[in-house]
Design a protein around this motif. Structure first.
Motif, PDB file in Angstrom:
ATOM      1  N   VAL A  73       0.982  -1.182   0.188  1.00  0.00           N
ATOM      2  CA  VAL A  73       0.060  -0.088   0.015  1.00  0.00           C
ATOM      3  C   VAL A  73       0.898   1.320   0.016  1.00  0.00           C
ATOM      4  O   VAL A  73       1.837   1.306   0.950  1.00  0.00           O
ATOM      5  CB  VAL A  73      -1.137  -0.061   1.263  1.00  0.00           C
ATOM      6  CG1 VAL A  73      -1.658   1.157   1.390  1.00  0.00           C
ATOM      7  CG2 VAL A  73      -1.652  -1.301   1.486  1.00  0.00           C
ATOM      8  N   ALA A  74       0.594   2.049  -0.827  1.00  0.00           N
ATOM      9  CA  ALA A  74       1.402   3.642  -0.981  1.00  0.00           C
ATOM     10  C   ALA A  74       1.030   4.332   0.463  1.00  0.00           C
ATOM     11  O   ALA A  74      -0.104   4.230   0.758  1.00  0.00           O
ATOM     12  CB  ALA A  74       0.812   4.186  -1.985  1.00  0.00           C
ATOM     13  N   SER A  75       2.061   4.859   1.079  1.00  0.00           N
ATOM     14  CA  SER A  75       1.948   5.423   2.421  1.00  0.00           C
ATOM     15  C   SER A  75       2.848   6.375   2.448  1.00  0.00           C
ATOM     16  O   SER A  75       3.634   6.753   1.780  1.00  0.00           O
ATOM     17  CB  SER A  75       2.284   4.217   3.348  1.00  0.00           C
ATOM     18  OG  SER A  75       3.450   4.011   3.661  1.00  0.00           O
ATOM     19  N   HIS A  76       2.653   7.093   3.826  1.00  0.00           N
ATOM     20  CA  HIS A  76       3.643   8.266   4.121  1.00  0.00           C
ATOM     21  C   HIS A  76       3.465   9.533   3.156  1.00  0.00           C
ATOM     22  O   HIS A  76       2.340   9.927   2.545  1.00  0.00           O
ATOM     23  CB  HIS A  76       4.974   7.679   4.354  1.00  0.00           C
ATOM     24  CG  HIS A  76       4.985   6.750   5.581  1.00  0.00           C
ATOM     25  ND1 HIS A  76       4.447   5.547   5.474  1.00  0.00           N
ATOM     26  CD2 HIS A  76       5.360   6.849   6.816  1.00  0.00           C
ATOM     27  CE1 HIS A  76       4.688   4.765   6.539  1.00  0.00           C
ATOM     28  NE2 HIS A  76       5.244   5.858   7.620  1.00  0.00           N
ATOM     29  N   ALA A  77       4.661  10.014   2.706  1.00  0.00           N
ATOM     30  CA  ALA A  77       4.815  11.024   1.539  1.00  0.00           C
ATOM     31  C   ALA A  77       4.011  10.462   0.303  1.00  0.00           C
ATOM     32  O   ALA A  77       3.395  11.161  -0.620  1.00  0.00           O
ATOM     33  CB  ALA A  77       6.111  11.459   1.369  1.00  0.00           C
ATOM     34  N   SER A  78       4.343   9.100  -0.151  1.00  0.00           N
ATOM     35  CA  SER A  78       3.656   8.779  -1.507  1.00  0.00           C
ATOM     36  C   SER A  78       2.323   8.403  -1.147  1.00  0.00           C
ATOM     37  O   SER A  78       1.500   8.869  -2.326  1.00  0.00           O
ATOM     38  CB  SER A  78       4.273   7.271  -1.655  1.00  0.00           C
ATOM     39  OG  SER A  78       5.727   7.070  -1.778  1.00  0.00           O
ATOM     40  N   ALA A  79       1.520   8.455  -0.111  1.00  0.00           N
ATOM     41  CA  ALA A  79       0.191   8.677   0.028  1.00  0.00           C
ATOM     42  C   ALA A  79      -0.342   9.899  -0.350  1.00  0.00           C
ATOM     43  O   ALA A  79      -1.359  10.280  -0.874  1.00  0.00           O
ATOM     44  CB  ALA A  79      -0.309   7.979   1.199  1.00  0.00           C
ATOM     45  N   LEU A  80       0.365  10.928   0.326  1.00  0.00           N
ATOM     46  CA  LEU A  80       0.152  12.372   0.166  1.00  0.00           C
ATOM     47  C   LEU A  80      -0.019  12.672  -1.550  1.00  0.00           C
ATOM     48  O   LEU A  80      -0.967  13.305  -1.805  1.00  0.00           O
ATOM     49  CB  LEU A  80       1.198  13.231   0.744  1.00  0.00           C
ATOM     50  CG  LEU A  80       1.035  14.680   1.152  1.00  0.00           C
ATOM     51  CD1 LEU A  80      -0.225  14.818   2.239  1.00  0.00           C
ATOM     52  CD2 LEU A  80       2.222  15.225   1.254  1.00  0.00           C
ATOM     53  N   ARG A 136      -4.876   7.652   8.474  1.00  0.00           N
ATOM     54  CA  ARG A 136      -3.765   6.752   8.395  1.00  0.00           C
ATOM     55  C   ARG A 136      -2.581   7.484   8.019  1.00  0.00           C
ATOM     56  O   ARG A 136      -1.450   7.528   8.625  1.00  0.00           O
ATOM     57  CB  ARG A 136      -3.913   5.209   7.770  1.00  0.00           C
ATOM     58  CG  ARG A 136      -2.790   4.468   7.949  1.00  0.00           C
ATOM     59  CD  ARG A 136      -2.353   4.212   9.442  1.00  0.00           C
ATOM     60  NE  ARG A 136      -0.994   3.508   9.551  1.00  0.00           N
ATOM     61  CZ  ARG A 136      -0.799   2.346   9.991  1.00  0.00           C
ATOM     62  NH1 ARG A 136      -1.699   1.372  10.327  1.00  0.00           N
ATOM     63  NH2 ARG A 136       0.289   1.843  10.009  1.00  0.00           N
ATOM     64  N   THR A 137      -2.616   8.258   6.995  1.00  0.00           N
ATOM     65  CA  THR A 137      -1.633   8.682   6.283  1.00  0.00           C
ATOM     66  C   THR A 137      -0.814  10.031   7.572  1.00  0.00           C
ATOM     67  O   THR A 137       0.220  10.158   7.494  1.00  0.00           O
ATOM     68  CB  THR A 137      -1.909   9.448   5.081  1.00  0.00           C
ATOM     69  OG1 THR A 137      -2.196   8.387   4.297  1.00  0.00           O
ATOM     70  CG2 THR A 137      -0.638  10.231   4.424  1.00  0.00           C
ATOM     71  N   CYS A 138      -2.185  10.708   8.142  1.00  0.00           N
ATOM     72  CA  CYS A 138      -1.657  11.707   9.048  1.00  0.00           C
ATOM     73  C   CYS A 138      -1.014  11.191   9.890  1.00  0.00           C
ATOM     74  O   CYS A 138       0.128  11.766  10.429  1.00  0.00           O
ATOM     75  CB  CYS A 138      -2.730  12.505   9.239  1.00  0.00           C
ATOM     76  SG  CYS A 138      -3.575  13.386   7.961  1.00  0.00           S
ATOM     77  N   LEU A 139      -1.664  10.110  10.517  1.00  0.00           N
ATOM     78  CA  LEU A 139      -0.678   9.388  11.607  1.00  0.00           C
ATOM     79  C   LEU A 139       0.615   8.953  11.320  1.00  0.00           C
ATOM     80  O   LEU A 139       1.395   9.181  12.118  1.00  0.00           O
ATOM     81  CB  LEU A 139      -1.760   8.357  12.265  1.00  0.00           C
ATOM     82  CG  LEU A 139      -2.968   8.632  12.744  1.00  0.00           C
ATOM     83  CD1 LEU A 139      -4.107   7.298  13.209  1.00  0.00           C
ATOM     84  CD2 LEU A 139      -2.977   9.445  13.879  1.00  0.00           C
ATOM     85  N   ASP A 140       0.746   8.299  10.301  1.00  0.00           N
ATOM     86  CA  ASP A 140       2.112   7.935   9.741  1.00  0.00           C
ATOM     87  C   ASP A 140       3.145   8.987   9.713  1.00  0.00           C
ATOM     88  O   ASP A 140       4.243   8.872   9.953  1.00  0.00           O
ATOM     89  CB  ASP A 140       1.968   7.173   8.372  1.00  0.00           C
ATOM     90  CG  ASP A 140       1.421   5.791   8.425  1.00  0.00           C
ATOM     91  OD1 ASP A 140       1.310   5.147   9.810  1.00  0.00           O
ATOM     92  OD2 ASP A 140       0.941   5.263   7.459  1.00  0.00           O
ATOM     93  N   LEU A 141       2.724  10.216   8.901  1.00  0.00           N
ATOM     94  CA  LEU A 141       3.547  11.109   9.004  1.00  0.00           C
ATOM     95  C   LEU A 141       3.817  11.780  10.263  1.00  0.00           C
ATOM     96  O   LEU A 141       4.955  12.482  10.543  1.00  0.00           O
ATOM     97  CB  LEU A 141       3.055  12.460   7.863  1.00  0.00           C
ATOM     98  CG  LEU A 141       2.755  11.875   6.562  1.00  0.00           C
ATOM     99  CD1 LEU A 141       1.910  13.036   6.016  1.00  0.00           C
ATOM    100  CD2 LEU A 141       4.047  12.011   6.129  1.00  0.00           C
ATOM    101  N   ALA A 142       3.120  11.863  11.194  1.00  0.00           N
ATOM    102  CA  ALA A 142       3.514  12.394  12.535  1.00  0.00           C
ATOM    103  C   ALA A 142       4.338  11.779  13.314  1.00  0.00           C
ATOM    104  O   ALA A 142       4.967  12.331  14.165  1.00  0.00           O
ATOM    105  CB  ALA A 142       1.900  12.287  13.287  1.00  0.00           C
TER     106      ALA A 142
END
Length: 310
Positions: A73-80, A136-142
């Motif tokens: 799953v694309a996540s973190h900055a890639s999800a942005l 979830r992306t916000c939590l991962d980046l945090a």
């Protein structure tokens, strides 16, 4: 060209090894007609050159999704990027993915894999790409990104109304985040839906770290002629307005509204004169991107304007 109207990716694996089509593709790549987006995945050079940085990185994410197991799953900055938002700083060189089944985090050239787990409610599908949800992306980046990147990113999600601040903090309270929890909470609580750009978010972060009082955001000012403007940051106690003067104000259609750059500059000068004519306004400070890259400059500008700093 919008983020969803990206050029077609060309996969070498689509052609049998040794075939005429495969050799033609390899020759075209050697001659500079194709740009390698990922190993074995290409895009036409002229099409690549027409993309902005956001679109180029999104295309890299799409290329990576073609090369990994479908569960990732694309996540973190890639999800942005997949969500159509922008990065405060330059996009990372690598694509970030999360293994929803757990696994182990690992990195290799152009790819960073994070360990899960991910619940199905934390996964979306956008244009065929599996991606972490906005929450979830916000939590991962945090828990992984610097304060200003987290705030600028979360501000965008909140401004787009994909999540609310209350929902976000409730999800954070339920989350099992342990390592870095205090720093993550600081960034999430500081974020809001009032900043109109990533640069404005960053400006607010720096001023906060410098010890400035909490400003009023998007404060409306009026005079006898009517509304003058909603300003970025209003420091009421000292009568100072801080405006982030980003390039988007002069070049992006939603800000320009059909005006030329010269017309925008003239309008901004008239607007500033009307603001300074108000008895409660002592000064208007215009902050540019270069000032954010050198925070000491923002400190000097704030001090000169009379904004108290800690």
């Amino acid at each position: 060209m919008t983020g969803r109207e990206l050029p077609t990716l060309i996969r070498a694996a689509s052609y049998p090894a040794g075939s005429t089509e495969r050799r033609r593709l390899e020759r075209r790549a050697r001659d500079g007609g194709l740009v390698p987006v990922r190993h074995g995945v290409f895009v036409a050079t002229d099409a690549w050159g027409r993309l902005d940085a956001d679109q180029q990185y999104l295309l890299r994410v799409r290329a990576a999704a073609l090369k990994v197991e479908p569960r990732h799953v694309a996540s973190h900055a890639s999800a942005l990027a997949v969500h159509g938002l922008t990065s405060l700083h330059a996009w990372p060189r690598a694509v970030h993915l999360t293994d929803p089944d757990g696994g182990r985090g690992q990195s290799r050239t152009g790819l960073v894999k994070h360990a899960g787990p991910l619940d199905e409610t934390e996964i979306e599908s956008i244009d065929g790409i599996r991606v972490t949800s906005p929450m979830r992306t916000c939590l991962d980046l945090a828990v992984t990104a610097p304060f200003e990147i987290t705030v600028a990113s979360v501000d965008q999600y909140l401004r787009s109304e994909r999540i609310s601040h209350g929902q976000l903090m409730a999800a954070f309270e339920r989350s099992p985040i342990d390592r870095g929890r205090a720093l993550a909470e600081r960034a999430l609580r500081f974020a809001n839906d009032l900043s109109d750009s990533a640069g404005e978010s960053w400006c607010r972060c720096i001023l906060h770290d410098l010890g400035a009082p909490t400003p009023i955001q998007q404060k409306e000012f009026r005079d006898a002629r009517g509304r003058i403007a909603f300003v970025d940051l209003w420091f009421e106690s000292c009568g100072v307005i801080v405006e982030f003067d980003g390039d988007q104000k002069y070049f992006q259609p939603r800000f320009a509204k059909g005006r030329t750059v010269s017309e925008i500059i003239v309008d901004e000068r008239k607007r500033e004169r009307r603001l300074l004519a108000l008895p409660e306004v002592r000064d208007v400070v215009r902050v540019e991107w270069k000032n954010l890259l050198q925070p000491w400059q923002l400190r000097v500008m704030a001090t000169d304007a009379g904004i108290p700093l800690g």
